[in-house]
Each structure stands twice: as structure tokens, then as C-alpha cells.
Design an enzyme around this catalytic site. Structure first.
Site, PDB file in Angstrom:
ATOM      1  N   LYS A 238       0.811  -1.225   0.000  1.00 36.26           N
ATOM      2  CA  LYS A 238       0.000   0.000   0.000  1.00 36.26           C
ATOM      3  C   LYS A 238       0.833   1.258   0.000  1.00 36.26           C
ATOM      4  O   LYS A 238       1.874   1.323   0.655  1.00 36.26           O
ATOM      5  CB  LYS A 238      -0.861   0.037   1.274  1.00 36.26           C
TER       6      LYS A 238
ATOM      7  N   GLU B 298       0.960  -4.922   4.245  1.00 38.72           N
ATOM      8  CA  GLU B 298      -0.055  -5.371   5.193  1.00 38.72           C
ATOM      9  C   GLU B 298      -0.443  -6.785   4.844  1.00 38.72           C
ATOM     10  O   GLU B 298      -0.507  -7.135   3.656  1.00 38.72           O
ATOM     11  CB  GLU B 298      -1.305  -4.509   5.006  1.00 38.72           C
TER      12      GLU B 298
ATOM     13  N   HIS C   9     -15.520  -4.718   5.420  1.00 41.39           N
ATOM     14  CA  HIS C   9     -15.152  -3.349   5.781  1.00 41.39           C
ATOM     15  C   HIS C   9     -16.234  -2.803   6.701  1.00 41.39           C
ATOM     16  O   HIS C   9     -17.372  -2.609   6.290  1.00 41.39           O
ATOM     17  CB  HIS C   9     -15.037  -2.497   4.509  1.00 41.39           C
TER      18      HIS C   9
ATOM     19  N   LYS D  22     -16.563   1.980  -2.226  1.00 44.82           N
ATOM     20  CA  LYS D  22     -17.875   1.587  -1.718  1.00 44.82           C
ATOM     21  C   LYS D  22     -18.987   1.847  -2.743  1.00 44.82           C
ATOM     22  O   LYS D  22     -18.964   2.854  -3.438  1.00 44.82           O
ATOM     23  CB  LYS D  22     -18.164   2.378  -0.444  1.00 44.82           C
TER      24      LYS D  22
ATOM     25  N   GLU E 207     -11.955   3.260  10.075  1.00 46.20           N
ATOM     26  CA  GLU E 207     -12.248   2.100   9.232  1.00 46.20           C
ATOM     27  C   GLU E 207     -11.526   0.863   9.766  1.00 46.20           C
ATOM     28  O   GLU E 207     -10.342   0.925  10.094  1.00 46.20           O
ATOM     29  CB  GLU E 207     -11.808   2.371   7.782  1.00 46.20           C
TER      30      GLU E 207
ATOM     31  N   ARG F  86     -12.767  13.461   8.164  1.00 44.11           N
ATOM     32  CA  ARG F  86     -13.738  14.337   7.485  1.00 44.11           C
ATOM     33  C   ARG F  86     -15.113  13.700   7.556  1.00 44.11           C
ATOM     34  O   ARG F  86     -15.260  12.590   8.059  1.00 44.11           O
ATOM     35  CB  ARG F  86     -13.337  14.485   6.023  1.00 44.11           C
TER      36      ARG F  86
ATOM     37  N   VAL G  35     -18.836  10.112   2.754  1.00 35.69           N
ATOM     38  CA  VAL G  35     -19.914  10.060   1.759  1.00 35.69           C
ATOM     39  C   VAL G  35     -21.171   9.408   2.370  1.00 35.69           C
ATOM     40  O   VAL G  35     -22.285   9.876   2.199  1.00 35.69           O
ATOM     41  CB  VAL G  35     -19.464   9.277   0.502  1.00 35.69           C
TER      42      VAL G  35
END
Ligand code: ADP
Ligand code: ADP
Ligand code: MG
Length: 502
Positions: free
Chosen positions: A158, A200, A208, A237, A275, A292, A295
């Protein structure tokens, strides 16, 4: 006290933020690029300022222009929405320097959580379990190989600065490791301007599950339960729901506590999301924090019964949280579908363009956060999200049926949309049984791509028009025509109704 907010965003989220401002009597300033002159957020705001050409980096991402707009309109705060500058620590810092309130966390918290490596380090110190992986960035390929031998394949490589589902690579076989590391590093450099990568462990049958948190500037931190976001395409998503079908009361309590601990590890304030990845055995691991508004925040708002934007404004005003963790409850079930201007038949390619016709879904338990209208042209420059359809009902089954009903009454022509695909998700047995993880779409692709009779979105509208014509004829026929003919018309009407699934 904040009296005027500049919303540094566009599309549905800009409108959604302004709606809350309206309710509490705060004036709103919109900023817009040259192609957004006719956009809904510009029309909805009290004032609007053009901040430059269409490309984001010359308008919505241009910090100087946004600060100038705030100053010239006398805005005392800026709400960044999601995407764009919302997770930009430099922007938060600049606001502070200019004496403008940034509606969000401290620049320091954004900086730590914006980098996946430093985020992992911060929350681990506060005893939050992270996905097994390297402690810091990978500097040496042989070291990386050794590490992978210890934790075993498959692994995810990642980008530490990655986001929006971009900047990660699954590696399943030994001889791909070295080339994957090199490719990931150069991709990270070009996409995020930062080549730091880490490894990872790949979690098998991953779910999730994320927790909404709220914290004030006095250290009071609470969570507003979970959102299940495992229906994903390319790590993005597509459908979210709450409560999660996988969750147990014990796990919820424990993960909620960990989410609060994760937020506290950076002295977080504002609204944020922790998350987690959860496996089939209910082992859970911290994945990242989004500093933040998310969505999918409306499903939490509906089930918990609060307005997250108002909470953000209160916190930014320096008020204390009035919500008490022990008193919060999840009431019923909420689902959100993201409606995109994209073509499911053409590999989900964006399909911007002119909205010829739109019939928005309505009725009990339906919320529609959108921004397009008939005659509006979706520009090619930005995210092709058209709207978010959110439903609520007392139980999960009812919520699914309600979403299906709402999707069938949602008509858009002019651009291709994901509506048909979402209808199929609502009808898919694995989804209906709550039996899914992040591989759901891949696993059910054949079912999800299958077209049913003639109910593609364009055809729906055509049939609807014919149906209305039939009704007109029927009414005209009633007083004069003989019984038999009326019967035929009714029969035809019934046939068309059933095609429409009304
Ligand atoms: P969520 O959808 O859960 O709120 P995402 O990480 O998918 O969180 O980001 C929300 C929006 O911000 C998306 O529309 C995405 O396109 C955009 N976004 C976030 N981070 C990035 C990034 N690093 N690069 C490009 N787009 C991003
Ligand atoms: P982004 O910043 O792009 O949102 P995340 O780290 O949040 O990146 O991961 C996005 C998605 O990728 C997750 O929701 C999950 O589906 C998948 N994913 C990420 N890390 C792992 C992992 N270690 N094992 C399995 N799936 C993962
Ligand atoms: Mg993420």
C-alpha cells in the site's frame, strides 16, 4: 459564533452542507469553477464566487483562491466537505493563520491520520489492533521479503498516502513480490507525490466495517456505531448499510471503544471515521481513519437521529458535545446506494452529459441527496456521483424492499447510470441474506450484470410515458366505449404495470 460558512466543495455534498446551515440560520457562500456556473450548489447558496477554470487544481484545490473568496465575502468558517481539500493539513493550517475556522480536526490530526504508516503507529500506541504489517515504510527489498515470509502470502502493498481505493496492490505469489514493490512505489510517487509504501497482511474474506466518531475540543469523544461498507468495486464503496449484518452487540461495544481510542490517539476533534477490516472469525483490525465527513454519513444520521453537519458546526464553534454515549441507540435499519453517471455495460466507464429527464424517488423512509436537475449537464472534470439514495425502515428486510421500490421509481435519462446494477444488488440472494464480504460483487457478477426483461432505465421511462397515454385513453373511453374495449385497455394497462414492477 460562526455566522457565514464558505463551502469549499461542489455537487451533492455542497448542497447537503448548505441545507444544515440554512436550518441554523448560517449564511452560505458557494465557490464554483467556470463549468459549474449553473450547478445546484451555486443556486442554493446565498452568495457565490467563481474561483477559476474547470480543472480542480485551478479551482476547488487552489488554496489561495478559496482563502481569497472567504475573505472577500467575510466568511468566518470553511467547510471542506469530502474529497478536494478536506484532508489537506496545509489547508487547515492556512485557515488558522488567516483567522478562518476550518470545520474539521486540527492540522496535526489530519497529518498523522492522512499517512497510513503514521496512523498505524499512532493508534497502535493506544492499544488499537492494526492489520499485521510493517511498522514503517519499506526501504529494503530483502527486508520486505523476509517480512513477507514471516506473515505469509497474500499481502497488500500500500501507498502510505493512498486514498479513494487507489494505491494498493494484492500480491499472491512469491515471484511477483519484487516487481510489485517497485511498481507500487513508482505508482505512489506519481499518484500521490510520495513514494512511501508499506506491507499489510491480506485479510481473507474481509468485511469493511467503520465507526462514526464525534469529538469536541475538550476531549469528549463518542462513537455513533458502525456502517457496513463491504459492497465494493475496485476497493470503492457502492452500497452501505447500518447496522452491519455481521455485528454482534459485544463486538460493537468493543470496536466502538477501540474507535474512540483511535481518535483519542491524535487528540481528535470534529467528525471522523475509523475504518476496520473484520474477518469471518470476527477478528478486527484498524485500517485507516478518514478525518472528514464521509460520503455515507446519512445512514448514521438516520439510524442515530442526529445531523452530523450541525454537530461539526457546534464543535467548530467550541461547544461541548451534548450527546451521551450511553443514551445513543441504533433505531431501525438504513441503506445507502451511490448513484453514479456511469455505464455498467461498459466496464462502469463514467458517462457524464446532459440530464434529459429525472424523476426522483419519494415516499416514506426515503432521502435523496442529489444536485442534478433536468437540463443540467454533468461535467467531465469531477467525480461522476449523481446522488445518494438513502432509505430507512424498521428492519433490514423492510429497508431492502424499500430501497428496491425507490430504485424502481428513480428514472434518469440522458446519461447512463448505475441504477440498474443497484436494483440487482437489492435482489441478489447473498445481499438479501446479509451473507457478503468485499468479494460480493466479483462473486455475484453474473447475477448483477444480468438484465431483466425490458426494465433498463431508458426503457422504464418510455413505458411510463406509454402507460400514462393508456390511462388517458382509458379515461376517455369510460363514458362512451363499449365494455369489451375498456376491458382490453385495462388488461394492457395491467401488463405494462407489471413490466414496470409498480
Ligand atoms: P468515502 O467514500 O468512504 O467517504 P473515500 O476514501 O472513497 O471515502 O473518499 C471520498 C471521496 O473523496 C471519493 O469521491 C474519492 O474520489 C475522493 N478521494 C479521497 N481520497 C482521494 C485520493 N487520495 N485521491 C483521489 N480521490 C480521493
Ligand atoms: P483507501 O484509503 O483507498 O480507502 P483503505 O486502506 O481504506 O484504502 O482500503 C480500501 C479497501 O481495500 C478496504 O475497504 C478493503 O476492501 C480493501 N483492503 C485494504 N486493506 C486490506 C487488507 N489488508 N486485506 C484485505 N482487504 C483490504
Ligand atoms: Mg478507506
Amino acid at each position: 459564533m460562526i455566522e457565514k460558512i464558505l463551502v469549499a466543495n461542489r455537487g451533492e455534498i455542497a448542497v447537503r452542507i448548505m441545507r444544515s446551515c440554512r436550518e441554523v440560520g448560517i449564511h452560505c457562500v458557494a465557490v464554483f469553477s467556470e463549468v459549474d456556473r449553473k450547478a445546484m450548489h451555486v443556486r442554493y447558496a446565498d452568495e457565490a464566487i467563481c474561483i477559476g477554470p474547470a480543472p480542480s487544481n485551478e479551482s476547488y484545490l487552489d488554496i489561495d483562491k478559496i482563502i481569497d473568496a472567504a475573505k472577500s465575502t467575510g466568511a468566518d468558517a470553511i467547510h471542506p466537505g469530502y474529497g478536494f481539500l478536506s484532508e489537506n493539513a496545509m489547508f487547515a493550517e492556512r485557515c488558522a493563520k488567516e483567522g478562518i475556522i476550518f470545520i474539521g480536526p486540527s492540522a496535526e490530526a489530519i497529518r498523522i491520520m492522512g499517512d497510513k504508516i503514521s496512523a498505524r503507529q499512532a493508534v497502535s500506541k493506544n492499544k488499537v489492533p492494526v492489520v499485521p504489517g510493517t511498522d514503517g515504510p519499506i526501504t529494503d527489498e530483502d527486508e520486505a521479503l523476509n517480512f513477507i515470509h514471516q506473515i505469509g502470502l497474500p499481502v497488500m502493498i500500500k501507498a502510505s498516502a493512498g486514498g479513494g481505493g487507489k494505491g494498493m496492490r494484492l500480491v499472491k505469489v512469491e515471484n511477483e513480490i519484487k516487481s510489485a514493490i517497485r511498481a507500487a512505489r513508482s505508482e505512489a510517487k506519481s499518484a500521490f507525490g510520495n513514494d512511501a509504501i508499506f506491507i499489510e497482511k491480506y485479510i481473507d474474506s474481509p468485511h469493511h466495517i467503520e465507526f462514526q466518531i464525534l469529538a469536541d475540543q475538550f476531549g469528549n469523544t463518542i462513537h455513533l456505531f458502525e456502517r457496513e461498507c463491504s459492497v465494493q468495486r475496485r476497493h470503492q464503496k457502492v452500497v452501505e448499510e447500518t447496522p452491519s449484518p455481521l455485528m454482534t452487540p459485544e463486538l460493537r461495544k468493543e470496536m466502538g471503544k477501540m474507535a474512540v481510542q483511535a481518535a483519542k490517539s491524535v487528540n481528535y476533534y470534529g467528525a471522523g471515521t475509523i475504518e476496520f477490516i473484520v474477518d469471518d472469525n470476527l477478528n478486527y483490525y484498524f485500517l485507516e481513519m478518514n478525518t472528514r465527513l464521509q460520503v455515507e454519513h446519512p445512514i448514521t444520521e438516520r439510524v442515530v437521529g442526529i445531523d452530523l453537519v450541525k454537530q461539526q458546526i457546534n464543535i467548530a464553534n467550541g461547544e461541548k458535545l451534548e450527546l451521551d454515549q450511553e443514551e445513543l441507540r441504533q433505531n431501525g435499519h438504513a441503506i445507502e446506494c451511490r448513484i453514479y453517471a456511469e455505464d455498467p455495460d461498459n466496464n462502469f466507464m463514467p458517462s457524464p452529459g446532459l440530464i434529459q429527464h429525472i424523476t426522483e424517488p419519494l415516499g416514506l423512509g426515503v432521502r435523496h441527496d442529489g444536485y442534478v436537475y433536468e437540463g443540467y449537464e454533468i461535467p467531465i472534470y469531477y467525480d461522476p456521483l449523481i446522488s445518494k439514495l438513502i432509505v430507512w425502515a424498521g428492519t433490514r428486510d423492510e429497508a431492502i424492499n424499500r430501497m428496491r421500490r425507490a430504485l424502481y421509481s428513480y428514472k434518469i435519462t440522458g446519461v447512463k447510470t448505475s441504477i440498474r446494477f443497484l436494483k440487482r444488488i437489492m435482489e441478489c440472494p447473498d445481499f438479501r441474506h446479509g451473507n457478503y464480504n468485499t468479494h460480493f460483487i466479483e462473486k455475484n457478477l453474473e447475477f448483477l450484470m444480468k438484465k431483466q426483461d425490458c426494465t433498463s432505465d431508458c426503457e422504464d421511462v418510455a413505458i411510463m410515458t406509454i402507460l400514462i397515454d393508456y390511462l388517458d385513453k382509458l379515461e376517455q373511453a369510460q363514458p362512451t366505449r363499449p365494455e369489451g374495449q375498456r376491458g382490453n385497455l385495462w388488461k394492457e394497462y395491467g401488463r405494462r404495470r407489471s413490466l414496470l414492477r409498480l
